[in-house]
Design an enzyme around this catalytic site. Structure first.
Site, short mmCIF file in Angstrom:
data_model
loop_
_atom_site.label_atom_id
_atom_site.label_comp_id
_atom_site.label_asym_id
_atom_site.label_seq_id
_atom_site.Cartn_x
_atom_site.Cartn_y
_atom_site.Cartn_z
N GLU A 18 0.61 -1.36 0.14
CA GLU A 18 0.38 -0.12 0.24
C GLU A 18 1.13 1.48 -0.10
O GLU A 18 2.42 1.08 0.23
CB GLU A 18 -1.05 0.13 1.34
CG GLU A 18 -2.07 -0.43 1.24
CD GLU A 18 -3.39 0.79 0.45
OE1 GLU A 18 -2.58 1.31 -0.27
OE2 GLU A 18 -4.43 0.47 -0.07
N ASN A 103 -5.56 3.64 8.48
CA ASN A 103 -4.67 3.45 7.05
C ASN A 103 -4.31 4.44 6.17
O ASN A 103 -2.98 4.66 6.18
CB ASN A 103 -6.46 2.95 6.86
CG ASN A 103 -5.88 1.65 4.88
OD1 ASN A 103 -5.54 0.78 5.21
ND2 ASN A 103 -7.19 2.27 4.12
N ASN A 152 -9.49 5.52 3.09
CA ASN A 152 -8.60 5.41 1.65
C ASN A 152 -8.48 6.98 1.00
O ASN A 152 -7.92 7.56 1.67
CB ASN A 152 -9.29 4.43 0.79
CG ASN A 152 -8.62 3.18 1.38
OD1 ASN A 152 -7.42 2.96 0.70
ND2 ASN A 152 -8.74 1.81 1.41
N ASP A 202 -9.87 2.66 -3.44
CA ASP A 202 -9.14 1.98 -2.79
C ASP A 202 -7.81 3.29 -2.73
O ASP A 202 -8.34 4.41 -2.88
CB ASP A 202 -8.31 0.29 -3.42
CG ASP A 202 -6.97 0.21 -1.40
OD1 ASP A 202 -6.90 0.80 -0.90
OD2 ASP A 202 -6.88 -1.58 -1.16
#
Length: 297
Positions: A18, A103, A152, A202
């Site tokens: 990520e 996140n 996100n 995402d």
């Protein structure tokens, strides 16, 4: 589109790769493995990867103007000294929600840090437990949104007057009016609805022309969207289904770097997708990105 090429550049099998960030000063790509609890830095010049372990989930890492990085580890914003591998907590968020974790996160053009949370053991548990926060250079935390499922992708328009944001389970890309001087956001509206079969929105980045590039988890693609119309301009297919995020980089920002995940694939899918969890470089897109920003704190 015939000139577009997709190359795996880091074939390590990240559980959830990520948050790619191109570091102009180092000419390196920074990214994380959330569940693998590692921050990675890859050099295209040497094709070598260096890593720092974080001892908890790590949602993002971004450069810090004073040196090193800041990262979202567990529910803590931490400072990371790359030389010593020392990780120091700076500030905690969602103190009343021990089952949450940080996140995605990014620094804005003014040097603030924007980051959001989600339920750690999604999809079990209650919905909409997350939030979106900003962290000022003096480490003051401001909550901008609550009732978030999976905080996100985020980015800002060139004039800094628009903030783009993804709460993944809403299946939309949203825009807000943004005040660059205060960081305040408001007037939320939908820019684009993700269509059936495209996956779950995402991570996201903007190119130099102000167009969106959205990685679609479980969609095996990055979609290029005109935020003024919501129209899809391009779709880049990758040889993995769990595409997670993207950023532009390379010497002239003409390369798109895309991270992916391997966690959640069954045995058959893993066999069909040997590159799952790899990081990819996409060339030949005919567009360029913009440099990322660093946290001023």
């Amino acid at each position: 589109m015939s000139s577009v090429k997709v190359h795996p550049i880091v074939k390590s099998t990240a559980l959830i790769g990520e948050g790619p960030v191109w570091e102009e000063s180092e000419q390196t790509l920074l990214f994380v493995d959330i569940i693998g609890q590692k921050i990675h830095r890859w050099s295209p010049a040497t094709n070598r990867i260096q890593s720092v372990e974080t001892a908890d989930t790590v949602g993002f890492a971004v450069p810090r103007r004073s040196g090193g990085y800041v990262a979202g580890v567990g529910r803590n914003i931490v400072a990371v000294d790359w030389q010593t591998h020392k990780v120091t907590s700076l500030v905690e968020v969602d103190e009343d929600k021990p089952n949450n974790r940080l996140n995605d996160g990014k620094a804005d053009p003014s040097g603030r840090l924007l980051t959001g949370t989600m339920l750690k053991d999604y999809p079990s548990g209650e919905r909409k437990q997350g939030a979106l926060f900003s962290v000022a250079p003096d480490l003051t935390v401001t909550k901008h949104l609550s009732q978030v499922d999976i905080s996100n992708g985020m980015d800002w328009s060139e004039d800094q007057k628009t903030f783009f944001y993804i709460d993944s389970l809403a299946l939309t890309v949203d825009a807000f009016d943004h005040d660059p001087s205060t960081g305040h956001i408001g007037n939320r509206r939908v820019v684009c609805h993700i269509q059936e079969g495209e996956g779950i929105p995402d991570g996201m980045t903007l190119d130099a022309e102000g167009r969106l590039w959205v990685a679609c988890y479980d969609g095996g693609r990055v979609i290029n969207i005109d935020p003024a119309t919501g129209v899809r301009l391009k779709t880049i297919s990758l040889p993995v289904t769990k595409t997670t995020s993207c950023c532009f980089g390379g010497p002239d920002y003409s390369e798109l770097y895309v991270t992916s995940a391997s966690l959640g694939l069954n045995q058959s899918e893993s066999k069909q997708q040997p590159l799952a969890g790899s990081t990819f470089r996409v060339t030949g897109l005919g567009v360029k990105g913009r440099p990322s920003y660093a946290f001023s704190g």
